[in-house]
Design a protein around this motif. Sequence first.
Motif, PDB file in Angstrom:
ATOM      1  N   PHE A  51       0.810  -1.217   0.000  1.00 17.24           N
ATOM      2  CA  PHE A  51       0.000   0.000   0.000  1.00 17.24           C
ATOM      3  C   PHE A  51       0.843   1.266   0.000  1.00 17.24           C
ATOM      4  O   PHE A  51       0.664   2.136  -0.844  1.00 17.24           O
ATOM      5  N   GLY A  52       1.712   1.388   0.986  1.00 16.14           N
ATOM      6  CA  GLY A  52       2.496   2.612   1.140  1.00 16.14           C
ATOM      7  C   GLY A  52       3.331   2.925  -0.075  1.00 16.14           C
ATOM      8  O   GLY A  52       3.417   4.086  -0.499  1.00 16.14           O
ATOM      9  N   ASP A  53       3.937   1.911  -0.649  1.00 19.24           N
ATOM     10  CA  ASP A  53       4.786   2.114  -1.829  1.00 19.24           C
ATOM     11  C   ASP A  53       3.964   2.541  -3.046  1.00 19.24           C
ATOM     12  O   ASP A  53       4.385   3.398  -3.826  1.00 19.24           O
ATOM     13  N   VAL A  54       2.784   1.942  -3.199  1.00 21.02           N
ATOM     14  CA  VAL A  54       1.928   2.319  -4.322  1.00 21.02           C
ATOM     15  C   VAL A  54       1.433   3.754  -4.134  1.00 21.02           C
ATOM     16  O   VAL A  54       1.402   4.539  -5.087  1.00 21.02           O
ATOM     17  N   LEU A  55       1.087   4.116  -2.907  1.00 25.00           N
ATOM     18  CA  LEU A  55       0.639   5.490  -2.656  1.00 25.00           C
ATOM     19  C   LEU A  55       1.763   6.495  -2.898  1.00 25.00           C
ATOM     20  O   LEU A  55       1.512   7.597  -3.385  1.00 25.00           O
ATOM     21  N   GLU A  56       2.997   6.124  -2.594  1.00 23.98           N
ATOM     22  CA  GLU A  56       4.142   6.996  -2.919  1.00 23.98           C
ATOM     23  C   GLU A  56       4.246   7.174  -4.433  1.00 23.98           C
ATOM     24  O   GLU A  56       4.501   8.283  -4.916  1.00 23.98           O
ATOM     25  N   ALA A  57       4.070   6.094  -5.169  1.00 23.68           N
ATOM     26  CA  ALA A  57       4.113   6.181  -6.636  1.00 23.68           C
ATOM     27  C   ALA A  57       2.961   7.046  -7.152  1.00 23.68           C
ATOM     28  O   ALA A  57       3.155   7.853  -8.066  1.00 23.68           O
ATOM     29  N   ASP A  59       1.497   9.479  -5.534  1.00 26.34           N
ATOM     30  CA  ASP A  59       1.846  10.851  -5.183  1.00 26.34           C
ATOM     31  C   ASP A  59       2.841  11.427  -6.195  1.00 26.34           C
ATOM     32  O   ASP A  59       2.690  12.567  -6.653  1.00 26.34           O
ATOM     33  N   ALA A  60       3.835  10.635  -6.560  1.00 30.09           N
ATOM     34  CA  ALA A  60       4.828  11.083  -7.544  1.00 30.09           C
ATOM     35  C   ALA A  60       4.180  11.322  -8.908  1.00 30.09           C
ATOM     36  O   ALA A  60       4.500  12.304  -9.596  1.00 30.09           O
ATOM     37  N   GLU A  61       3.248  10.460  -9.306  1.00 32.26           N
ATOM     38  CA  GLU A  61       2.565  10.631 -10.592  1.00 32.26           C
ATOM     39  C   GLU A  61       1.648  11.855 -10.575  1.00 32.26           C
ATOM     40  O   GLU A  61       1.529  12.544 -11.593  1.00 32.26           O
ATOM     41  N   LEU A  62       1.021  12.125  -9.439  1.00 30.07           N
ATOM     42  CA  LEU A  62       0.230  13.351  -9.298  1.00 30.07           C
ATOM     43  C   LEU A  62       1.106  14.576  -9.522  1.00 30.07           C
ATOM     44  O   LEU A  62       0.748  15.487 -10.270  1.00 30.07           O
ATOM     45  N   THR A  63       2.256  14.595  -8.865  1.00 35.24           N
ATOM     46  CA  THR A  63       3.184  15.716  -8.994  1.00 35.24           C
ATOM     47  C   THR A  63       3.629  15.881 -10.441  1.00 35.24           C
ATOM     48  O   THR A  63       3.631  16.990 -10.984  1.00 35.24           O
ATOM     49  N   GLU A  64       3.975  14.769 -11.070  1.00 35.52           N
ATOM     50  CA  GLU A  64       4.454  14.800 -12.461  1.00 35.52           C
ATOM     51  C   GLU A  64       3.352  15.265 -13.417  1.00 35.52           C
ATOM     52  O   GLU A  64       3.605  16.067 -14.319  1.00 35.52           O
ATOM     53  N   LEU A  77      -2.331   6.815 -16.324  1.00 34.63           N
ATOM     54  CA  LEU A  77      -2.782   5.503 -15.864  1.00 34.63           C
ATOM     55  C   LEU A  77      -1.639   4.901 -15.056  1.00 34.63           C
ATOM     56  O   LEU A  77      -0.582   4.591 -15.618  1.00 34.63           O
ATOM     57  N   LEU A  78      -1.826   4.776 -13.739  1.00 36.43           N
ATOM     58  CA  LEU A  78      -0.832   4.133 -12.881  1.00 36.43           C
ATOM     59  C   LEU A  78      -1.249   2.679 -12.722  1.00 36.43           C
ATOM     60  O   LEU A  78      -2.246   2.367 -12.067  1.00 36.43           O
ATOM     61  N   VAL A  79      -0.489   1.794 -13.337  1.00 36.45           N
ATOM     62  CA  VAL A  79      -0.818   0.369 -13.387  1.00 36.45           C
ATOM     63  C   VAL A  79      -0.053  -0.348 -12.288  1.00 36.45           C
ATOM     64  O   VAL A  79       1.157  -0.160 -12.126  1.00 36.45           O
TER      65      VAL A  79
END
Length: 186
Positions: A51-57, A59-64, A77-79
């Motif tokens: 969970f935590g790692d996917v949420l970090e990803a 968050d990073a995709e939101l920023t990008e 699309l975050l797969v």
Amino acid sequence: MTVPATTPEQVTGAMHRWLERAVIGLNLCPFAKAVHVKGQVHVAVCSASAFGDVLEALDAELTELLAQDAEQRDTTLLVVPQGFDEFLLFLDLVRAGERLVSRRGLDGVVQLASFHPAYVFGGADPADPANASNRAPYPTLHLLREASIDRAVAAFPEAEAIFGANVAKLRDLGADGWAALGVGPA
């Protein structure tokens, strides 16, 4: 449950096939073709299964996504091909992702949609072909810009009719027709 793949490239390829054959090919989302043709759909593969790692990803995709002009990247699309095969667990991830969007103060700026190989609408029969409108080869978190949604809806006068049309189309197509698309489980 998900389509087997061993590399991010294979996952990305499966997602592009799904986008082209199902989402655009069946016109499940009349807004998807324009952004796809313009190369504005970004597919990111997250190899994490926690969970935590996917949420970090996420968050990073939101920023990008927000760092780029919509003309360059309109949607992401975050797969997540590992760890979220169970639909109810994935829904927990979706809710956590929605909370992340809210905590970042992005309500009204970014919307989070979701797709899953075993997607079932609340109260629906799991075998109902209409569920395929939210089925993808892999669990997927979809980041959409609200401004883009607003523009698309304004250009499509009967946007509220899309879901009903999709239900009818997918039920007419049936599980065998969906399987013939080669884009994942029906």
